[in-house]
Every structure is written in structure tokens, then in C-alpha cells.
Design a protein around this motif. Sequence first.
Motif, PDB file in Angstrom:
ATOM      1  N   ILE A  73      10.933  32.331  45.196  1.00 44.85           N
ATOM      2  CA  ILE A  73      11.654  32.098  46.351  1.00 44.85           C
ATOM      3  C   ILE A  73      10.823  32.699  47.859  1.00 44.85           C
ATOM      4  O   ILE A  73      10.455  32.034  48.765  1.00 44.85           O
ATOM      5  CB  ILE A  73      12.973  32.492  46.518  1.00 44.85           C
ATOM      6  N   PHE A  74      10.479  34.230  47.684  1.00 45.65           N
ATOM      7  CA  PHE A  74       9.982  34.693  48.896  1.00 45.65           C
ATOM      8  C   PHE A  74       8.675  35.221  48.401  1.00 45.65           C
ATOM      9  O   PHE A  74       7.758  35.818  49.667  1.00 45.65           O
ATOM     10  CB  PHE A  74      10.782  36.144  49.124  1.00 45.65           C
ATOM     11  N   THR A  75       7.836  35.142  47.350  1.00 42.00           N
ATOM     12  CA  THR A  75       6.506  35.434  47.121  1.00 42.00           C
ATOM     13  C   THR A  75       6.579  37.076  47.309  1.00 42.00           C
ATOM     14  O   THR A  75       7.373  37.645  47.854  1.00 42.00           O
ATOM     15  CB  THR A  75       5.594  34.901  48.056  1.00 42.00           C
ATOM     16  N   ALA A  76       5.350  37.627  46.963  1.00 45.61           N
ATOM     17  CA  ALA A  76       5.124  39.055  47.082  1.00 45.61           C
ATOM     18  C   ALA A  76       5.285  39.471  48.463  1.00 45.61           C
ATOM     19  O   ALA A  76       5.786  40.629  48.764  1.00 45.61           O
ATOM     20  CB  ALA A  76       3.966  39.263  46.484  1.00 45.61           C
ATOM     21  N   GLU A  77       4.721  39.052  49.496  1.00 43.81           N
ATOM     22  CA  GLU A  77       4.838  39.302  51.042  1.00 43.81           C
ATOM     23  C   GLU A  77       6.292  39.239  51.254  1.00 43.81           C
ATOM     24  O   GLU A  77       6.792  40.110  52.102  1.00 43.81           O
ATOM     25  CB  GLU A  77       4.007  38.265  51.528  1.00 43.81           C
ATOM     26  N   GLY A  78       7.187  37.992  51.133  1.00 46.29           N
ATOM     27  CA  GLY A  78       8.444  38.189  51.525  1.00 46.29           C
ATOM     28  C   GLY A  78       9.337  39.322  50.843  1.00 46.29           C
ATOM     29  O   GLY A  78      10.130  39.894  51.485  1.00 46.29           O
ATOM     30  N   LEU A  79       9.246  39.549  49.778  1.00 44.53           N
ATOM     31  CA  LEU A  79       9.712  40.860  48.930  1.00 44.53           C
ATOM     32  C   LEU A  79       9.317  42.038  49.729  1.00 44.53           C
ATOM     33  O   LEU A  79      10.068  43.017  49.953  1.00 44.53           O
ATOM     34  CB  LEU A  79       9.205  40.760  47.543  1.00 44.53           C
ATOM     35  N   ARG A  80       8.325  42.185  50.154  1.00 43.25           N
ATOM     36  CA  ARG A  80       7.744  43.600  50.889  1.00 43.25           C
ATOM     37  C   ARG A  80       8.439  43.591  52.079  1.00 43.25           C
ATOM     38  O   ARG A  80       9.128  44.703  52.601  1.00 43.25           O
ATOM     39  CB  ARG A  80       6.259  43.571  51.007  1.00 43.25           C
ATOM     40  N   ARG A  81       8.345  42.339  52.906  1.00 47.50           N
ATOM     41  CA  ARG A  81       9.105  42.386  54.378  1.00 47.50           C
ATOM     42  C   ARG A  81      10.569  42.714  54.113  1.00 47.50           C
ATOM     43  O   ARG A  81      11.070  43.313  55.218  1.00 47.50           O
ATOM     44  CB  ARG A  81       8.852  40.976  55.034  1.00 47.50           C
ATOM     45  N   HIS A  82      11.269  41.880  52.979  1.00 46.09           N
ATOM     46  CA  HIS A  82      12.783  42.350  53.070  1.00 46.09           C
ATOM     47  C   HIS A  82      12.904  43.258  51.998  1.00 46.09           C
ATOM     48  O   HIS A  82      13.949  43.297  51.106  1.00 46.09           O
ATOM     49  CB  HIS A  82      13.218  40.903  52.744  1.00 46.09           C
ATOM     50  N   TYR A  83      12.336  44.494  52.088  1.00 44.08           N
ATOM     51  CA  TYR A  83      12.612  45.418  51.095  1.00 44.08           C
ATOM     52  C   TYR A  83      14.061  46.125  51.138  1.00 44.08           C
ATOM     53  O   TYR A  83      14.560  46.505  50.111  1.00 44.08           O
ATOM     54  CB  TYR A  83      11.545  46.615  51.261  1.00 44.08           C
ATOM     55  N   LEU A  84      14.721  46.222  52.215  1.00 40.76           N
ATOM     56  CA  LEU A  84      16.137  46.537  52.330  1.00 40.76           C
ATOM     57  C   LEU A  84      17.026  45.497  51.661  1.00 40.76           C
ATOM     58  O   LEU A  84      17.684  46.132  50.730  1.00 40.76           O
ATOM     59  CB  LEU A  84      16.481  46.745  53.800  1.00 40.76           C
ATOM     60  N   PRO A  85      17.142  44.196  51.901  1.00 39.11           N
ATOM     61  CA  PRO A  85      17.920  43.674  51.110  1.00 39.11           C
ATOM     62  C   PRO A  85      17.606  43.441  49.708  1.00 39.11           C
ATOM     63  O   PRO A  85      18.642  43.156  48.720  1.00 39.11           O
ATOM     64  CB  PRO A  85      17.860  42.167  51.748  1.00 39.11           C
ATOM     65  N   VAL A  86      16.252  43.550  49.335  1.00 38.34           N
ATOM     66  CA  VAL A  86      16.039  43.472  47.821  1.00 38.34           C
ATOM     67  C   VAL A  86      16.399  44.621  47.161  1.00 38.34           C
ATOM     68  O   VAL A  86      16.983  44.402  45.873  1.00 38.34           O
ATOM     69  CB  VAL A  86      14.434  43.448  47.679  1.00 38.34           C
ATOM     70  N   SER A  87      16.267  45.793  47.781  1.00 35.62           N
ATOM     71  CA  SER A  87      16.759  47.037  47.157  1.00 35.62           C
ATOM     72  C   SER A  87      18.302  47.053  46.921  1.00 35.62           C
ATOM     73  O   SER A  87      18.752  47.452  45.868  1.00 35.62           O
ATOM     74  CB  SER A  87      16.363  48.297  47.871  1.00 35.62           C
ATOM     75  N   TYR A  88      18.866  46.445  47.973  1.00 31.85           N
ATOM     76  CA  TYR A  88      20.545  46.305  47.910  1.00 31.85           C
ATOM     77  C   TYR A  88      20.831  45.277  46.789  1.00 31.85           C
ATOM     78  O   TYR A  88      21.712  45.697  45.817  1.00 31.85           O
ATOM     79  CB  TYR A  88      20.841  45.831  49.300  1.00 31.85           C
ATOM     80  N   LEU A  89      20.127  44.149  46.559  1.00 28.46           N
ATOM     81  CA  LEU A  89      20.573  43.253  45.293  1.00 28.46           C
ATOM     82  C   LEU A  89      20.358  44.140  44.053  1.00 28.46           C
ATOM     83  O   LEU A  89      21.245  43.878  43.045  1.00 28.46           O
ATOM     84  CB  LEU A  89      19.700  42.007  45.745  1.00 28.46           C
ATOM     85  N   VAL A  90      19.146  44.713  44.062  1.00 29.73           N
ATOM     86  CA  VAL A  90      18.814  45.489  42.942  1.00 29.73           C
ATOM     87  C   VAL A  90      20.143  46.514  42.617  1.00 29.73           C
ATOM     88  O   VAL A  90      20.292  46.274  41.127  1.00 29.73           O
ATOM     89  CB  VAL A  90      17.595  46.253  42.945  1.00 29.73           C
ATOM     90  N   ARG A  91      20.579  47.059  43.536  1.00 30.83           N
ATOM     91  CA  ARG A  91      21.580  48.228  43.101  1.00 30.83           C
ATOM     92  C   ARG A  91      22.765  47.574  42.773  1.00 30.83           C
ATOM     93  O   ARG A  91      23.673  47.698  41.979  1.00 30.83           O
ATOM     94  CB  ARG A  91      21.645  49.107  43.897  1.00 30.83           C
TER      95      ARG A  91
ATOM     96  N   GLY B  97       8.489  53.777  46.638  1.00 31.60           N
ATOM     97  CA  GLY B  97       8.030  52.734  47.680  1.00 31.60           C
ATOM     98  C   GLY B  97       9.155  52.743  48.752  1.00 31.60           C
ATOM     99  O   GLY B  97       9.987  53.560  48.612  1.00 31.60           O
ATOM    100  N   ARG B  98       9.183  51.980  49.733  1.00 37.10           N
ATOM    101  CA  ARG B  98       9.991  51.747  50.780  1.00 37.10           C
ATOM    102  C   ARG B  98      11.509  51.487  50.067  1.00 37.10           C
ATOM    103  O   ARG B  98      12.485  51.579  50.713  1.00 37.10           O
ATOM    104  CB  ARG B  98       9.487  50.865  52.024  1.00 37.10           C
ATOM    105  N   ASN B  99      11.290  50.382  49.117  1.00 34.45           N
ATOM    106  CA  ASN B  99      12.489  49.799  48.854  1.00 34.45           C
ATOM    107  C   ASN B  99      13.414  50.572  47.592  1.00 34.45           C
ATOM    108  O   ASN B  99      14.405  50.229  47.406  1.00 34.45           O
ATOM    109  CB  ASN B  99      12.260  48.348  48.274  1.00 34.45           C
ATOM    110  N   GLY B 100      12.686  51.328  47.047  1.00 29.98           N
ATOM    111  CA  GLY B 100      13.268  52.560  46.425  1.00 29.98           C
ATOM    112  C   GLY B 100      13.214  52.157  44.944  1.00 29.98           C
ATOM    113  O   GLY B 100      13.810  52.671  44.001  1.00 29.98           O
ATOM    114  N   VAL B 101      12.916  50.884  44.608  1.00 31.94           N
ATOM    115  CA  VAL B 101      12.931  50.398  43.186  1.00 31.94           C
ATOM    116  C   VAL B 101      11.428  49.997  42.627  1.00 31.94           C
ATOM    117  O   VAL B 101      11.477  49.522  41.458  1.00 31.94           O
ATOM    118  CB  VAL B 101      13.586  48.824  43.251  1.00 31.94           C
TER     119      VAL B 101
END
Length: 520
Positions: free
Chosen positions: A263-281, A499-503
Motif C-alpha cells: 500500500i505505502f511502499t518503503a518510502e511511505g512506511l519510513r514517513r509513517h514510522y509512528l503509525p506503523v510501529s503502533y500497528l505492529v505493537r 531505528g525511528r519506528n522501534g520495530v
Amino acid sequence: MSQSDHAAEASRRCDECGRAMAKAHRRYRGNRYCQSCYARLFIRVSCEQCGRTTRVHRNRGHGLCGECWRNSRRCVRCERPVPVAGRVIEAGAVCPSCARYYRKLKTCGHCGRSVRELPGIRDGAAVCSSCDPTRETCRVCRRYRKVLRRDAQGHPLCGDCGAERPVSHACPRCGVPVPGGGGRLCDPCALRERAERRTSLNAELIEQYWVRRLFVDFCRSPVLEVSDGALVGRLDHYAQFFAEIDRHLSDWKEVSQESLYRIFTAEGLRRHYLPVSYLVRRLRLPWSNDDLAELIERDRRLQALQRLGDRVWVGTLHEYADWLSRDTQAKLREKSIRVYVNAAAKLLEHAQVERPTELDAKHLTRFLRRHPGHRASLTRFVRFLKVQHGLSIALPPGRPPRKNRYASRVEHTVRQITTALERPCTAAKRRALVAELLARLYGVPLTRVLALTRSEVTHQGHKVVLWPGESDIRLEEKVARLFRESVLDEARGEMLFPGRNGVQPLSTHAVKYYVRQHAG
């Protein structure tokens, strides 16, 4: 009799019996009643709320007393309780704060705008509050009021904040003292209220309940710093992230590392590191940096092949990539496959042949004379042509090896990094420099160093051992001290180089950036 006299006389007549009266004894639903009609039409009942005796119209038979009715009514504009009305209009009561919005419009004598109040005088004309020269924004309470005096720096102070004993009030939410009068919230509570309103507005744009729930919980999580003044604006970007999930996925079970990458590609996951790490947890998603790297490299290879257009041999390169991925003996990673396919594509472009089967030894010799670094990468392509297409060609003999200067370059880089670590810098930069130092000193790939965890580090006396039982790398005393101070003591979780997103671990690009910046 004039028209105004007729209107005055009509206003002094009872709407029930038509008799003249000096003053209406009761008003009810727009009608005026004299004392006689009031006693006849309004019967005594018990108040529904407090139980006291009151009078209500006989057609109702039940109701509230005057005090309970006033306490229960709401302002028609702001819906706050109105025990004392500032104005009564046809739609109902208006609180004193909102009463000014129902006044007749007046024209400002300076700017010409239509306003409801003209509180100031300027050049002999009544002006609005914006044009009033006696009003400014108070330096303390930040409210636009009349200036009482100015402080030592010349900043304006209102009457409350400029008095001998400055007025303050408690925040209605948290009780913290707030400068100035009134009932405004403190800055953190005001920002939190704005964030809640923006969250509610954005949540209405998300259709599926489970995505909306994830978005609201994320906005209320401690991950977001409420003291950040830019938080309200960033909530819109977070809403777009969850809106994309709402548009592409139909169930929370479909959320995975691969689906988020698609959905977001690698750049999108990097830019949205906060919501990504939240979803992982929150969803307990399995997240692997190696798998993400494989997805990125696969897409890079496919994009590179798409850029080649409709050339005849592009299909052969796709076949070559599949052949490399099926090689069970080599077990190549996607990055290696991309490098091998890229070398084969450059060879075919340089040879200017229609089909790969038209290649011969001369094409390989001319290409490697110009690009000697692709020699090792073309070894598998030559074997692929022989096995799959029956084309038997051999690589020309390589050049004699030059003097190896790698050791001297490594020694120079290690010396620069060690010197940079002796200078003061942030914790993140120190971790990056230590990671590069370990990779250079012990010949370990930087990606493996960045993926290091606590379970892969042991202590044997005063020595530190990395990957015990596998590589058994024993750090020297000085390196071990830097590793303890900069990495082990600073890490908060299992991952030593987060890294920044913690995961995910720190990226190699970030490490290279810090090395160039601090090590020269």
C-alpha cells in the motif's frame, strides 16, 4: 390614532379574551395572558423534577416549575445551561456570552465592516474592537483586551494581568493555574482539546469501524506528544495513512508487513514510522527487516526491467531472475539477484543484439574491458545461457589483481571513527559510529551489526563477545568500552541499534550519513 399607537394598544391586550391590560401576567408560547385568563387556564400541578407546586397550561397537565425550567434550558447557540438568559428570541433562550451574536449589525467608522459592537472611538467615530487603538493582545493571557499598562519591555498588559495582584484562574480541566481571568484552558489542555476535535473530524472520513477505532486509539496513545504544537496538523497526515488502509483492506486480519508495504511502499512506511510501529505493537504483527529488504529489492528489480521497455530480450531477463531465485544451492538474496540481472541487462545493451543467444566471446571481452567490475556478476548469466539455451561461451581471463589497498583504507576509517567518538555527540550518532566501527574492524556486514540484539551479546570477564557460539567475536578492551557506554547502556529494548519506528534497526544510509558527517 397612528400605526405605532395601534401596535402599542394591541400589545396591551390579552390574546385569550382580548381585554386591555397594563402588563401581561404570563407569556406562554408567544401568547400574552391577563391575570384572569392565567388563573383560569393555568392549573396547579407538582413539578416533575423537584415536586413543588407550580402552574402549567391545562392542555399540558404536567411540567416543570420556573426554577427547574430555567436550570434545564440550553442556549440555542452553544447549548450550555442558561439559568439566567442574556436574550430571549423566538427559538429560545440565549446565554449572556452568545447574546451579542443576536444584536443588530452596525458599521465600523474606520474599516467599514458590519459588526455587532462598536466599543471604541477613533478619530471621533465609533469603531469595532479590531480598530480600537486602546486594545491589544495581552502579553500574559494572550487575550485581545484594553491595555492597562505595559511591562518593562513595552509589552501590553490587560486589566487582569497588569493589576498589582495579577488575576489568575484554575484550568477547567486539570486545575493548573492559568494567568488572566475567564475560564480558558491551559496550553496543554487547549492543545489536547484541539487534537480531540481534529481526531473526531478525521474519524468521520473512515468508513470501516475497525480502522476508525485504530485511528482514534492511535491519536489518543502516549506515542504522540501532546506538547507538540504541530500535532494538530500532523493528525491529518495520520488520517490519510489510516484512510489508505480503509480503502485497500477489508479486515484487520489482512494487515501484515507485506500488505502495508504494497500500500505505502518503503518510502511511505519510513514517513509513517509512528503509525506503523503502533500497528505492529497493537496488532502484534510479525515484522522482519530482512523480509522488508527482500520486498524492496524485488520491486527495484522489477522497476529496472520495466524501464528497459519492450526489447526482445527483456523476457529472457525475467526468466533469468526466476532461474536465480529457484537455485536451491546458492539461496541468493533479492539484492544479489538484482545485481546479477542488472549486469546481464547492461551486457545485452552494450552488445546491441536482438536475442541473448547471439552473444559470443567478443561481446563479453569488449564489455568487460569497459566494465571490469561486472565480471563476477556475469558468471551466473553465462551458466544460465548454457543450461537453459544451450549457448556455450566462456568469460575471458581476468586482469591480474592489483595491490590491495583495502586494509589501509579500513585502518584510516577506523582511526577517524575512533577520533570522532572521543568528541561529544548525540546518543544516536554515537550508536551509528560504533556500528560502523564494528563492521570495519571485524569484517562483519553492517546490516548484521545493526540487527544485533541483547541475546547475541555475552560477557566473559571484562570482555564482550558478539554472537557467541556462532561467530564468537571478542571485542578489544577499548572497543568493548565504547560498545558498553554507547550501545548497551543506552538501549531500552532487545534491539541494540533501533531505528525511528522501534520495530526495525537503524538503516545503513543513516549510519553512512553520520560517518561522513563526523568521521570526515
